[in-house]
Design an enzyme around this catalytic site. Structure first.
Site, mmCIF file in Angstrom:
data_model
loop_
_atom_site.group_PDB
_atom_site.id
_atom_site.type_symbol
_atom_site.label_atom_id
_atom_site.label_comp_id
_atom_site.label_asym_id
_atom_site.label_seq_id
_atom_site.Cartn_x
_atom_site.Cartn_y
_atom_site.Cartn_z
ATOM 1 N N LYS A 281 0.751 -1.138 0.024
ATOM 2 C CA LYS A 281 0.011 -0.082 -0.071
ATOM 3 C C LYS A 281 0.986 1.244 -0.073
ATOM 4 O O LYS A 281 1.981 1.314 0.252
ATOM 5 C CB LYS A 281 -0.920 0.125 1.210
ATOM 6 C CG LYS A 281 -2.241 -1.032 1.437
ATOM 7 C CD LYS A 281 -2.699 -0.967 2.459
ATOM 8 C CE LYS A 281 -3.918 -1.899 2.904
ATOM 9 N NZ LYS A 281 -4.843 -1.687 1.971
ATOM 10 N N ARG A 355 -10.550 -11.446 1.422
ATOM 11 C CA ARG A 355 -11.205 -12.468 0.985
ATOM 12 C C ARG A 355 -10.810 -13.685 0.989
ATOM 13 O O ARG A 355 -11.312 -14.870 0.973
ATOM 14 C CB ARG A 355 -11.673 -12.139 -0.445
ATOM 15 C CG ARG A 355 -10.731 -11.895 -1.404
ATOM 16 C CD ARG A 355 -11.063 -11.138 -2.872
ATOM 17 N NE ARG A 355 -11.078 -9.616 -2.217
ATOM 18 C CZ ARG A 355 -11.171 -8.660 -3.145
ATOM 19 N NH1 ARG A 355 -11.550 -8.967 -4.384
ATOM 20 N NH2 ARG A 355 -11.193 -7.489 -3.009
#
Length: 511
Positions: A281, A355
């Site tokens: 990130k 996920r």
């Protein structure tokens, strides 16, 4: 903070402060009018001088009001009566509570719970007032060496009802509100802790500590070797780059009136720090990625509230807990892993890690033969763009479950908004090299993330709450965790408990 409920006239309250509302423009509420009458027009004369217009959030503190027993009277602007809705009511209560806390009133009797809020009864107003009060006074200063202290902090609030007949329901609302507020505080505290303290191991310890407080609550923790043996390889892939070993926390609460009742399962994403892994990130605001375990925190907060309220249902909480870092053993873009379900997953972006841990946890939930499964996750930045900070994204494979969650959100003020889970979006997850890719491209990112999860939930009724925009406030003055969606989830479970009570009653009648 101590909360109580009572009924009585405002001028007879012997307390540090009585709180009453003023509508706009300079219009007395029924309670304020009563004080004005006994004080021979003291309040109305002040309003005529222009000291308070009654706009929402305005306050005016009065001392030594004639013919009253309270040390102070706090007037709170409520806006126009016909416009007083849920959000404005909460803002008014927040302003009143913070003003009381700052003015040295260690106790108060608050008549704002008697305001005429559109479509809401006394029990709702009491419950929202207490939850709002707790939120308004929340401070996270556990790690500060010098704590800011209020010399005479607010310690006790009495909320009033207009009639003694309303006391039983209002007191039940008080009890529910306090337990929900405690669950919210637990969730906030956990999400506000830094990643070097709140690790997967720490989360597991907190879950065990919670179980020591409640006999109906038990906990088991699956360690890395257990996860390996059972085949939760998607979860394990995320944790490979970190020295912090993963945990799968399973909480079981059993209190259903029917022993055969199928449990409700809550699955909370527990990424205790998310750097993005190899797909790193940007550094700006990366400190906030400690809140990527807010789904896990919400499960613990909800389990706490349910256990405190002793709701008659069976509830399972599953928390896959990992840390996502770019170590030498970290999973790489293009790697393929096989999930617990047997489906192979091509990991195209290691920052789409939530996920991966959820899909194994959702498959693990099958063994409980659940009535419904709800997962809670700070899953996609796309949800922040779509819905902002106000509503959770809600996607589900079962319309009745969707309706129940939306309804619970509206009642609790912790709202969710349904997004489509159409098969049309599934094509975006196609992979040339595996059964499924872990990202579906830029378009409809929140929906394709839920489509990914839906591949692992075909054996039961399921809903997904994306709380990426609602679990955290980035504003510098208010920065921190919100504790959402503990109120929504707890209200949903209260509603389900009431349904189960009706079911038992109907069985007895038929018999």
């Amino acid at each position: 903070m101590e909360f109580n409920i009572k009924s009585g006239h405002p001028e007879k309250q012997r307390t540090a402060c009585v709180v009453v509302g003023i509508y706009e423009p300079r219009r007395l509420t029924d309670v304020a009018k009563r004080i004005d009458d006994v004080s021979q027009g003291h309040i109305s004369s002040i309003l005529r001088r222009g000291d308070l217009e009654g706009r929402a959030g305005q306050t005016l503190l009065l001392h030594n009001v004639p013919n009253t027993l309270a040390d102070r009277i706090l007037l709170v602007g409520c806006g126009r009566e016909r416009e007083l809705g849920d959000n404005q009511y909460r803002k008014i209560v927040t302003k009143a509570i913070r003003t009381l806390h700052e003015t040295g009133s260690m106790e108060a009797v608050c008549y704002l719970s008697e305001l005429n809020v559109r479509g809401r009864d006394t029990a709702w107003r009491v419950r929202q007032a207490i939850e709002t009060a707790q939120s308004a006074l929340y401070v996270f200063d556990q790690l500060k060496t010098k704590k800011e202290s209020t010399r005479r902090p607010l310690r006790k609030i009495v909320f009033t009802v207009a009639s003694r007949r309303e006391l039983p329901r209002a007191d039940q609302a008080r009890r529910e509100a306090q337990k929900i507020a405690e669950g919210v505080k637990l969730a906030k505290d956990l999400a506000n802790l830094p990643g070097n303290i709140c690790t997967p191991t720490y989360l597991a310890e907190q879950a065990k500590d919670l179980c020591t407080l409640h006999e109906n609550l038990s906990c088991k923790v699956l360690l890395e070797n257990h996860l390996e043996r059972q085949g939760l390889k998607a979860l394990l892939a995320v944790s490979k780059g970190s020295n912090e070993s993963p945990r799968m926390i399973v909480l079981e609460y059993q209190a259903a009136t029917r022993k055969s009742a199928e449990p409700i399962v809550l699955v909370g994403k527990g990424v205790t720090f998310d750097s993005g892994g190899i797909s790193l990130k940007p550094s700006k605001d990366m400190d906030e990625m400690k809140y990527d375990m807010s789904g896990a925190a919400a499960v613990l907060g909800t389990m706490s509230a349910v256990a405190e309220l002793q709701l008659p249902l069976n509830l399972i909480g599953i928390i896959p807990a990992v840390e996502n870092l770019p170590g030498s053993k970290a999973v790489k873009p293009g790697d393929i892993v096989t999930s617990l379900s047997g489906q192979s997953i091509e990991i195209l972006n290691t920052d789409a890690e939530g996920r991966l841990i959820l899909c194994d946890a959702l498959t693990y939930a099958e063994r409980y033969n659940p009535d419904v499964v709800i997962d809670i996750a700070t899953l996609t930045g796309a949800c922040v763009i779509a819905l902002g900070k106000h509503a959770h994204g809600l996607l589900s494979n079962h319309n009745p479950l969707t309706n129940d969650l939306v309804s619970a959100g509206k009642f609790s003020g912790d709202r969710a908004w349904e997004l489509p889970l159409w098969d049309d979006y599934q094509d975006q997850l196609e992979s040339r090299f595996a059964d499924i890719a872990n990202i579906g491209g830029r378009d409809a990112g929140t929906i394709t993330a839920a489509c990914f999860l839906s591949r692992f939930t075909r054996k039961y009724h399921w809903a997904h709450l994306d709380i990426a925009g609602t679990a955290w406030v980035s504003d510098k003055k208010e920065k921190g965790a919100t504790g959402r969606p503990v109120p929504l989830l707890t209200q949903y479970l209260i509603d389900r408990s009431n349904e189960d009570d009706l079911y038992i009653l109907s069985e007895q009648v038929e018999y």
